[in-house]
Design an enzyme around this catalytic site. Structure first.
Site, short mmCIF file in Angstrom:
data_model
loop_
_atom_site.label_atom_id
_atom_site.label_comp_id
_atom_site.label_asym_id
_atom_site.label_seq_id
_atom_site.Cartn_x
_atom_site.Cartn_y
_atom_site.Cartn_z
N GLY A 214 0.82 -1.21 0.00
CA GLY A 214 0.00 0.00 0.00
C GLY A 214 0.85 1.25 0.00
O GLY A 214 2.06 1.19 -0.24
N ASN A 215 0.23 2.39 0.25
CA ASN A 215 0.98 3.65 0.32
C ASN A 215 0.34 4.52 1.39
O ASN A 215 -0.68 4.17 1.96
CB ASN A 215 1.02 4.33 -1.05
CG ASN A 215 -0.37 4.64 -1.57
OD1 ASN A 215 -1.07 5.47 -1.00
ND2 ASN A 215 -0.78 3.95 -2.62
N ARG A 216 0.96 5.68 1.64
CA ARG A 216 0.56 6.48 2.79
C ARG A 216 -0.53 7.51 2.48
O ARG A 216 -0.83 8.35 3.32
CB ARG A 216 1.79 7.18 3.38
CG ARG A 216 2.76 6.21 4.04
CD ARG A 216 3.97 6.95 4.58
NE ARG A 216 3.61 8.05 5.44
CZ ARG A 216 4.32 9.16 5.61
NH1 ARG A 216 5.46 9.31 4.93
NH2 ARG A 216 3.93 10.11 6.41
N SER A 217 -1.12 7.44 1.31
CA SER A 217 -2.15 8.44 1.00
C SER A 217 -3.37 8.27 1.92
O SER A 217 -3.88 7.16 2.08
CB SER A 217 -2.59 8.28 -0.46
OG SER A 217 -3.63 9.19 -0.72
N ALA A 281 -3.50 7.87 -5.00
CA ALA A 281 -2.14 7.32 -5.15
C ALA A 281 -2.32 5.87 -5.60
O ALA A 281 -2.81 5.02 -4.85
CB ALA A 281 -1.41 7.39 -3.82
#
Ligand code: CTP
Length: 416
Positions: A214-217, A281
């Site tokens: 995943g990502n931090r958005s 993102a």
């Protein structure tokens, strides 16, 4: 609900004219005084007695009737709101040119009331550069354009051009009266009638039933855009990937998880949208394999190699599509600290993606994500800075929307 008002419904000569009956009926049931002005062609598709019975008022068509009472201007002067549904390509062209060769044209020219039009025509006519230019002209003058939708047309064909559903047209029209002032300042509603698709949040690409990449958005900027666009009158579809903040009220929420799901949802919504803003993102890669069972340490060993495959570039795909939404906005979150070098990365990205605008911001370990504020510049397709903002994500959202409003409906056309 607003108090009783005088609403003029213009009906022009398209097959969808029969649906105007439902629009007239909804306004009457909402307690308004409704006066139908039909073109000669409209009355070939729907009967005058039907419109008179439903509107509870005489239906006017003839420019040379009621001359003594100066009817050709009186109807327009008395209107609090004018709704033209269906609006044919011919009527749209006449409105754009300011022609007054029939009663409806005179009525509209003589009125200062808000004007809502619901286009209905075949896809080829809707996409014709003449119609595209006429619709752009009307939008710039503050005319609220509702639809058209995509769906089954009169023949066997399916495409954009179908008149929007009567309920949607009625809701958009009544929203203009809802503050009790028929001469509402449309500036606050400068996105009324526009259909905006916004993607927000961060995608998750599953490895196994319990893990993902995943990502931090957090989705805050996309949610702020959806909130601001809805407040400015747009009809908003929010394609949401794992938001950490609640979505705003009044938007059509489409939850997704992976990049491929986000792609399917955005592309489906984009088919009838004027504007797409890709604030999400999106994972550039996904695990080549999605395991059915949890990956075990013993099996993986001391170093674990993971094969990833590239996800489609959704933004670039939308920008290349024919036809495509009139305005496509991308985001670029860059860690580059030097402003000039960051700008250069943005310029390269806008050219590579083919979008109309790119919102460039800096991200880092403590910047950009999960914060309440943001710091952005907006580049156009040539890479020139067209706006910049620093502040809350809501104020930044409004700065991005200002660029979209100023762009109007650009002359992008499949033949461009
Ligand atoms: N985007 C997309 N599909 C992807 C990746 C990104 O539509 N598979 C969109 C994002 O929503 C954003 C824009 O493209 O609007 C830019 O995303 P970014 O991650 O900055 O661009 P990349 O193409 O990943 O470029 P790079 O890896 O060179 O930074």
């Amino acid at each position: 609900m607003s108090s009783a008002r005088t609403i003029v419904v213009g009906v022009t000569g398209g097959i969808a004219a029969y649906k105007a009956v439902n629009i007239v009926r909804a306004f009457v049931l909402a307690g308004h005084s409704v006066h139908v002005v039909a073109t000669e062609a409209a009355l070939r598709f729907v009967g005058k007695p039907t419109l008179e019975a439903i509107s509870r008022n005489p239906v006017h068509t003839d420019l040379y009737e009621g001359v003594a009472e100066v009817r050709h201007v009186a109807i327009g002067q008395s209107a609090d709101l004018i709704v033209v549904a269906p609006a044919t390509a011919n009527t749209i062209a006449k409105l754009a040119a300011g022609l007054a060769d029939d009663l409806l044209g005179n009525t509209i020219l003589a009125s200062t009331a808000p004007l809502v039009i619901a286009p209905a025509m075949h896809t080829e006519m809707w996409n014709n550069p003449a119609t595209v230019a006429n619709v752009k002209t009307l939008r710039e003058r503050g005319v609220v354009i509702v639809g058209p939708g995509v769906g089954q047309l009169t023949g066997a064909d399916i495409g954009a051009g179908r008149m929007e559903e009567p309920d949607t047209i009625v809701a958009a029209a009544l929203a203009l009266l809802d503050d009790g002032s028929a001469r509402q300042d449309l500036a606050g509603q400068d996105l009324a009638g526009r259909r905006i698709v916004i993607s927000a949040g961060g995608t998750r690409e599953p490895l196994d039933p319990v893990r993902y990449l995943g990502n931090r958005s957090s989705g805050r900027q996309g949610v702020a855009l959806a909130e601001a666009a809805a407040a400015r009158g747009a009809s908003v579809i929010l394609v949401a990937a794992h938001l950490e903040v609640p979505p705003p009220a009044g938007v059509d929420l489409r939850p997704v998880s992976t990049a491929l799901e986000l792609q399917a949802a955005v592309e489906a919504a984009a088919a009838t949208a004027d504007v797409v803003i890709m604030a999400a993102a999106v994972a550039d890669y996904r695990p080549a394999e999605r395991r059915a069972d949890k990956i075990k340490k013993d099996e993986a060993g001391d170093t674990f190699r993971l094969d990833l495959v590239k996800n489609p570039d959704i933004l670039a795909g939308l920008a290349r599509a024919v036809p495509r939404p009139a305005v496509i906005v991308g985001f670029a979150a860059e860690t580059e600290a030097d402003p000039a070098a960051r700008l250069e990365l943005g310029r390269q990205k806008v050219a590579r993606k083919g979008c109309d605008y790119l919102v460039l911001n800096r991200v880092g370990w403590s910047q950009g994500f999960a914060t309440e504020s943001n710091d952005i510049v907006v580049l156009d397709r040539r890479g020139d800075i067209v706006n910049e903002a620093s502040g809350t994500k809501l104020s930044v959202a409004n700065c991005i929307l200002d660029v979209i409003v100023q762009a109007g409906t650009p002359d992008h056309h499949p033949s461009d």
